[in-house]
Design an enzyme around this catalytic site. Structure first.
Site, PDB file in Angstrom:
ATOM      1  N   ALA A 293       0.817  -1.214   0.000  1.00 27.47           N
ATOM      2  CA  ALA A 293       0.000   0.000   0.000  1.00 27.47           C
ATOM      3  C   ALA A 293       0.848   1.260   0.000  1.00 27.47           C
ATOM      4  O   ALA A 293       0.422   2.317  -0.486  1.00 27.47           O
ATOM      5  CB  ALA A 293      -0.926  -0.010   1.215  1.00 27.47           C
ATOM      6  N   ASP A 339      24.853  29.662 -31.723  1.00 29.27           N
ATOM      7  CA  ASP A 339      25.379  30.852 -32.396  1.00 29.27           C
ATOM      8  C   ASP A 339      25.035  30.867 -33.885  1.00 29.27           C
ATOM      9  O   ASP A 339      25.460  31.748 -34.606  1.00 29.27           O
ATOM     10  CB  ASP A 339      26.901  30.942 -32.229  1.00 29.27           C
ATOM     11  CG  ASP A 339      27.621  29.782 -32.888  1.00 29.27           C
ATOM     12  OD1 ASP A 339      26.951  28.775 -33.187  1.00 29.27           O
ATOM     13  OD2 ASP A 339      28.843  29.889 -33.099  1.00 29.27           O
TER      14      ASP A 339
END
Length: 358
Positions: A293, A339
């Site tokens: 659980a 660039d």
């Protein structure tokens, strides 16, 4: 025509741009007017291998499944399953193993489907090249090119291999894929350059995967496959170690937290149960139930489903990813530094609307 004599593989550092075209042809033992003979092509193909860029070997189905099986969440579930069998809780152990199997099968299936999509796209188009062999021009698959082949280029062609220009007329190439320069570069085979000149300034060479935008040329192939400039870049890419994505790291950290809390709670429950005099089977079943659980057993499958959905949305936008983790990495990218505009776009003009007949 007599078959060419055997030649040795030229070293990768050969400065073909610093030598006249006829000298390069002589070095590669080929007559530009005749090209290579059939037997010589076969021999060189055996010697150099196919003209293909190096690829990262695809993982087997077992390797993909193993990667999913080592997911920390699945490891915790397998520990719970083993403990269930040890204490005799066979149905619980089978149930947990079923969850692990479901998670691994679902995740592996999504990963393999993504890789299969990439491989299918790679097989859709096999580029061809026009070559001169035995004095005749023929079209062959570019993977069958060898050093010494004489290739013929014209506007619109994609260069199939690195080569030295023998003759050319108003030749210009788009080399953005290699150098990042968006403007076409004028080429001329008559020039002889210094040996230490930069790659982008070697105007008497052509490079694989660049595109002819203008003019025509006759080229002698000097390098194929991994020996090309593109091949060296591909080698660097394939040799890069893949790292875990940010999401995978976060899931690993969350799993450790869940695991620590779960085992602490299980230990507390076990101690309390023993102090209260409960039977071993009762305490064991309670501890295992608490552990299951505490672990979000559906989380691995949920994450894979979300990444798969992202991959499908990318495919609808004509972008295919090889690994589902790449989807999350793309989604987590906030800044791209570059660039050159050309490296971020197709670097080609595309007609999107056409008016015909009024």
């Amino acid at each position: 025509m007599a078959e060419m004599t055997t030649i040795e593989t030229p070293p990768p550092a050969t400065a073909w741009h610093s030598r006249p075209a006829d000298e390069v042809a002589t070095e590669l033992d080929v007559d530009p007017e005749q090209g290579l003979g059939g037997e010589e092509v076969e021999r060189r193909l055996t010697q150099y291998g196919p003209n293909e860029l190096p690829k990262e070997p695809p993982p087997s189905t077992w390797e993909v499944a193993k990667g999913q099986l080592t997911n920390p969440m699945n490891i915790m579930l397998m520990i719970v399953a083993v403990l269930s069998f040890i204490v005799g809780q066979i149905p619980t152990g089978i149930f947990v193993l079923g969850l692990v199997t479901f998670n691994v099968v679902m995740a592996s299936n999504q990963e393999l489907k993504a890789r299969a999509s990439v491989e299918a796209l790679a097989q859709l188009q096999v580029p061809h090249a026009r070559v001169r062999r035995n004095g005749e021009v023929e079209e062959v698959a570019s993977t069958q090119l060898v050093p010494g082949d004489i290739t013929l280029l014209e506007a619109g062609d994609v260069v199939p291999a690195d080569g030295r220009i023998v003759t050319s007329a108003t030749l210009e190439l788009q080399e953005a894929a290699l150098t990042g320069e968006s403007a076409p570069v004028a080429k001329d085979g008559a020039t002889v350059l210094d040996s230490d000149i930069a790659l982008g300034d070697r105007t008497n060479l052509v490079f694989q995967n660049t595109q002819v935008t203008r003019g025509t040329a006759t080229v002698v192939v000097t390098a194929t496959g991994a020996k090309t400039e593109m091949g060296r870049i591909a080698n660097m890419v394939t040799s890069t170690q893949r790292q875990r994505s940010p999401l995978q790291k976060e899931l690993d950290g969350m799993t450790k937290i869940f695991g620590s809390v779960a085992w602490i709670v299980v230990a507390v429950i076990a101690i309390i149960g023993i102090l209260r005099g409960q039977t071993f089977d009762t305490v064991a079943l309670l501890c295992i139930s608490t552990a299951i659980a505490s672990i979000p057993v559906g989380l691995p499958t949920f994450v894979q489903a979300m990444l798969s959905s992202g991959a499908q949305r990318l495919a609808e936008s004509k972008a295919v990813v090889k690994s589902l983790a790449d989807v999350e990495t793309l989604g987590g990218t906030t800044v791209i530094n570059s660039d050159k505009t050309g490296t971020l776009t197709l670097n080609q003009m595309t007609a999107t609307t056409m008016l015909a007949g009024g």
